[in-house]
Design a protein around this motif. Sequence first.
Motif, PDB file in Angstrom:
ATOM      1  N   ILE A 295       0.566  -1.022   0.200  1.00  0.00           N
ATOM      2  CA  ILE A 295       0.010  -0.184   0.112  1.00  0.00           C
ATOM      3  C   ILE A 295       1.163   1.484   0.220  1.00  0.00           C
ATOM      4  CG2 ILE A 295      -2.092   1.585   1.498  1.00  0.00           C
ATOM      5  CD1 ILE A 295      -2.452  -1.639   2.733  1.00  0.00           C
ATOM      6  N   VAL A 296       0.881   2.291  -0.806  1.00  0.00           N
ATOM      7  CA  VAL A 296       0.883   3.503  -1.005  1.00  0.00           C
ATOM      8  C   VAL A 296       0.509   4.610  -0.823  1.00  0.00           C
ATOM      9  CG1 VAL A 296       2.972   5.220  -2.487  1.00  0.00           C
ATOM     10  CG2 VAL A 296       2.587   2.825  -3.124  1.00  0.00           C
ATOM     11  N   PRO A 297       0.033   4.764   0.765  1.00  0.00           N
ATOM     12  CA  PRO A 297      -0.584   6.110   0.305  1.00  0.00           C
ATOM     13  C   PRO A 297       0.006   7.438  -0.399  1.00  0.00           C
ATOM     14  CG  PRO A 297      -0.882   4.653   2.473  1.00  0.00           C
ATOM     15  CD  PRO A 297       0.509   4.391   1.624  1.00  0.00           C
ATOM     16  N   VAL A 298      -1.004   7.481  -0.948  1.00  0.00           N
ATOM     17  CA  VAL A 298      -0.921   9.619  -1.360  1.00  0.00           C
ATOM     18  C   VAL A 298      -1.638  10.573  -0.550  1.00  0.00           C
ATOM     19  CG1 VAL A 298       0.183  10.825  -3.621  1.00  0.00           C
ATOM     20  CG2 VAL A 298      -0.056   8.341  -2.772  1.00  0.00           C
ATOM     21  N   LEU A 299      -0.786  11.659  -0.070  1.00  0.00           N
ATOM     22  CA  LEU A 299      -1.838  12.368   0.214  1.00  0.00           C
ATOM     23  C   LEU A 299      -1.612  14.424  -0.160  1.00  0.00           C
ATOM     24  CD1 LEU A 299      -1.048  11.968   4.433  1.00  0.00           C
ATOM     25  CD2 LEU A 299      -2.645  11.010   2.566  1.00  0.00           C
ATOM     26  N   SER A 300      -2.778  14.691  -1.159  1.00  0.00           N
ATOM     27  CA  SER A 300      -2.465  15.690  -1.409  1.00  0.00           C
ATOM     28  C   SER A 300      -2.514  17.038  -0.210  1.00  0.00           C
ATOM     29  CB  SER A 300      -3.652  16.355  -2.052  1.00  0.00           C
ATOM     30  OG  SER A 300      -5.186  15.772  -1.559  1.00  0.00           O
ATOM     31  N   GLN A 301      -2.959  16.951   0.794  1.00  0.00           N
ATOM     32  CA  GLN A 301      -3.087  18.173   1.403  1.00  0.00           C
ATOM     33  C   GLN A 301      -2.192  17.815   3.051  1.00  0.00           C
ATOM     34  OE1 GLN A 301      -6.068  20.785   2.132  1.00  0.00           O
ATOM     35  NE2 GLN A 301      -5.930  20.893  -0.069  1.00  0.00           N
TER      36      GLN A 301
END
Length: 273
Positions: free
Chosen positions: A207-213
Amino acid sequence: MTLSRLKPLRRLSHHLHRRSLAVTAAAVRQDTTHWAQTPVVKVSPAAESLFHISVDISDSPELATSYTKAGQYLQLRLQDPRTRPAFFAIASPPSITASEGVFEFLVKSIPGSTAELLCRLQKGDVVELSPAMGKGFDIDRISPPENYHTVLIFATGSGISPIRSLIEAGFGADRRSDVRLYYGARNLHRMAYQERFKEWESSGVNIVPVLSQPDDSWKGERGYVQTAFARVKRTFSPRSTGALLCGHKQMAEEVTSVLVSDGVSSEKILKNF
């Protein structure tokens, strides 16, 4: 009244008549949907603006048998006649539905929508469901696992819902060498299913979480899913790679463009919206 004035009126009358017939036909088509009354089992927070919702379908076995593949969806309507039916992806895998007699959903509460009212319901409240629809994820297109070593999964927001169903239904992730889930959200407070990540990883999904803010403490991927993926050095073989996408249209279009430019066949890119 002159003939020249009568002609436009006749055309208007004919147009209104055809429109009335179309509306009536649409209403008839909607009325042919088989609706099953089902009680709500649980409504609980999943993340900011997202809710876990479970519905008991044990008295409606035809609903369970209609659900055969991860990625299918259904229509749900409330008892309030002023609300419209809404479409929701089924989050629980078919095996859970068969064994426990429930449908589980991940619902985003949008102000003024049927979803918002659904998220306000209590245990025991009744909703009406249609049978499951759609073909779901056609995993046969990226099978057997031995021939498709790499599977790249992309999801944003509540688009993780059918992805959960896919992962927990099983698609041979543990028999593939590289299975990655790029999961995008605004921040960790908006990211559902974090409590399931260990289980998913044990099944073979990285799993690769990607957060925009994200806040300043975040050390992982930042920005949007498509930009995070574009930054990665890609070493996979296009012929043995498949992909699954669910979420924002722009994300899907941009990820698809990158994959196709890398040589991945569009037939091996499975989309669910």
